[in-house]
Write a protein that holds these residues in place. Structure first.
Motif, PDB file in Angstrom:
ATOM      1  N   UNK A 195       1.407  -3.001 -15.914  1.00 11.65           N
ATOM      2  CA  UNK A 195       2.862  -3.111 -16.027  1.00 11.65           C
ATOM      3  C   UNK A 195       3.252  -3.612 -17.410  1.00 11.65           C
ATOM      4  N   UNK A 196       4.448  -3.238 -17.834  1.00 10.33           N
ATOM      5  CA  UNK A 196       5.060  -3.841 -19.009  1.00 10.33           C
ATOM      6  C   UNK A 196       5.816  -5.086 -18.547  1.00 10.33           C
ATOM      7  N   UNK A 220      19.708  -2.445 -19.973  1.00 10.27           N
ATOM      8  CA  UNK A 220      19.165  -2.570 -21.336  1.00 10.27           C
ATOM      9  C   UNK A 220      17.645  -2.677 -21.317  1.00 10.27           C
ATOM     10  N   UNK A 221      17.111  -3.469 -20.405  1.00 12.62           N
ATOM     11  CA  UNK A 221      15.662  -3.655 -20.327  1.00 12.62           C
ATOM     12  C   UNK A 221      14.956  -2.363 -19.924  1.00 12.62           C
ATOM     13  N   UNK A 222      15.572  -1.612 -19.031  1.00 11.37           N
ATOM     14  CA  UNK A 222      14.985  -0.339 -18.620  1.00 11.37           C
ATOM     15  C   UNK A 222      15.026   0.676 -19.752  1.00 11.37           C
ATOM     16  N   UNK A 223      16.087   0.644 -20.550  1.00  9.75           N
ATOM     17  CA  UNK A 223      16.166   1.538 -21.710  1.00  9.75           C
ATOM     18  C   UNK A 223      15.109   1.167 -22.743  1.00  9.75           C
ATOM     19  N   UNK A 224      14.879  -0.128 -22.923  1.00  8.15           N
ATOM     20  CA  UNK A 224      13.852  -0.587 -23.857  1.00  8.15           C
ATOM     21  C   UNK A 224      12.472  -0.146 -23.390  1.00  8.15           C
ATOM     22  N   UNK A 225      12.245  -0.201 -22.096  1.00 11.02           N
ATOM     23  CA  UNK A 225      10.977   0.250 -21.525  1.00 11.02           C
ATOM     24  C   UNK A 225      10.720   1.716 -21.878  1.00 11.02           C
ATOM     25  N   UNK A 255       3.066   4.016 -23.462  1.00  7.68           N
ATOM     26  CA  UNK A 255       2.171   3.564 -22.381  1.00  7.68           C
ATOM     27  C   UNK A 255       0.962   4.504 -22.304  1.00  7.68           C
ATOM     28  N   UNK A 256      -0.230   3.952 -22.661  1.00  2.00           N
ATOM     29  CA  UNK A 256      -1.434   4.780 -22.769  1.00  2.00           C
ATOM     30  C   UNK A 256      -2.443   4.515 -21.658  1.00  2.00           C
ATOM     31  N   UNK A 257      -2.269   3.416 -20.892  1.00  4.54           N
ATOM     32  CA  UNK A 257      -3.197   3.063 -19.813  1.00  4.54           C
ATOM     33  C   UNK A 257      -4.653   3.051 -20.295  1.00  4.54           C
ATOM     34  N   UNK A 284       0.806  -1.224   0.000  1.00  8.21           N
ATOM     35  CA  UNK A 284       0.000   0.000   0.000  1.00  8.21           C
ATOM     36  C   UNK A 284       0.838   1.274   0.000  1.00  8.21           C
ATOM     37  N   UNK A 285       2.091   1.200   0.425  1.00 11.98           N
ATOM     38  CA  UNK A 285       2.937   2.405   0.444  1.00 11.98           C
ATOM     39  C   UNK A 285       3.795   2.528  -0.814  1.00 11.98           C
ATOM     40  N   UNK A 286       3.628   1.622  -1.761  1.00  8.14           N
ATOM     41  CA  UNK A 286       4.469   1.599  -2.955  1.00  8.14           C
ATOM     42  C   UNK A 286       3.669   1.959  -4.200  1.00  8.14           C
ATOM     43  N   UNK A 287       4.322   2.546  -5.198  1.00 11.81           N
ATOM     44  CA  UNK A 287       3.660   2.704  -6.492  1.00 11.81           C
ATOM     45  C   UNK A 287       3.581   1.349  -7.188  1.00 11.81           C
ATOM     46  N   UNK A 288       2.643   1.200  -8.101  1.00  8.62           N
ATOM     47  CA  UNK A 288       2.559  -0.041  -8.863  1.00  8.62           C
ATOM     48  C   UNK A 288       3.814  -0.211  -9.718  1.00  8.62           C
ATOM     49  N   UNK A 289       4.206  -1.457  -9.991  1.00  4.00           N
ATOM     50  CA  UNK A 289       5.393  -1.663 -10.835  1.00  4.00           C
ATOM     51  C   UNK A 289       5.150  -1.183 -12.261  1.00  4.00           C
ATOM     52  N   UNK A 290       6.159  -0.567 -12.829  1.00  3.01           N
ATOM     53  CA  UNK A 290       6.113  -0.153 -14.231  1.00  3.01           C
ATOM     54  C   UNK A 290       6.572  -1.281 -15.143  1.00  3.01           C
TER      55      UNK A 290
END
Length: 243
Positions: A207-208, A226-231, A236-238, A179-185
């Motif tokens: 999430x992706x 590399x994976x974060x750069x690809x993200x 992301x349109x939600x 509850x204190x965390x943002x959802x994972x991207x």
């Protein structure tokens, strides 16, 4: 102030969650017992935590032990519990020195008292640290988490603290372990398996995902980068349509 789960940095994910899979297969490929792979995997965590600040990852959640993992052999389960105790004992000072804030999610009732005590001590020691927010899912399952959250919500309704008409999709997350965390991207699963295995079911709705062949003990800071750069190149349109 509540964290907006849909806000994100201009480039790269703010919250990365990892299903650390493949330790056993990594060990067996080398003719070693499965626990050898788990020890190798535990060492990999430090490298991943260390690189997070340099690539803009503020929150890192790792799946260490699921509610389903109790089905493994007694020898492997006992070895994993011993590994968790040793890891916390060994890494506490270094995590605190690096300013890492550590949390644990999952049901602690089935864990032994010594391990639970170490978890609580680490959380208390690092609670004010401003660095990477490391969350370790231990005896965690997404369905179990939602069930426990629903029980707490239902109790609040029964006690008159919450009206049934006020329960909506914004209510339940306040009762989750996260509850204190943002959802994972971004959710990453190593080892070539393409399933989410009951991990952060509610939180990962938008999430992706990246399913990669690398076994966890071979996963590197460079691969995470590399994976974060690809993200960062994804649109992301939600559910909306950009005009």
């Amino acid at each position: 102030m509540p964290i907006d789960p849909y806000s994100e940095p201009a480039v790269g994910p703010r919250h990365v969650a990892i299903i650390m899979d493949g330790n056993g297969r990594w060990a067996q490929a080398r003719g070693r017992p499965r626990l050898f792979g788990h020890h190798a995997g535990a060492k990999r965590v430090r490298e991943v935590v260390d690189v997070c600040p340099t690539i803009g990852v503020k929150y890192l959640t790792i799946f260490a032990f699921s509610t389903e993992n109790w089905k493994r052999t007694q020898v492997e389960v006992a070895g994993l519990m011993s590994l968790f105790r040793r890891y916390i004992t060994k890494e506490t000072r270094e995590l605190h020195r690096r300013g890492v804030r550590v949390r644990f999610i999952g049901d602690r009732l089935r864990l032994d008292a010594k391990l639970v005590g170490l978890m609580g001590e680490l959380e208390d020691l690092t609670k004010d640290n401003p660095g990477v927010q490391l969350t370790i899912a231990l005896n965690y399952g997404g369905r179990d988490e939602v069930a426990r959250a629903t029980k707490r919500l239902a109790q609040d309704v029964a006690d008159g603290k919450l009206l049934p008409k006020d329960v909506d999709e914004e209510t339940l997350p306040r009762y989750l372990d996260t509850h204190v965390l943002p959802d994972p991207d971004l959710v990453i699963r190593t080892s070539g398996e393409a399933r989410i295995s009951n991990f952060l079911l509610w939180q990962s709705a938008y999430a992706e995902y990246e399913f990669i062949d690398t076994l966890w003990p071979d996963f590197t800071a460079a691969e995470l980068t590399r994976l974060c750069q690809s993200y960062g190149s994804r649109d992301r349109r939600f559910g909306a349509v950009k005009t």
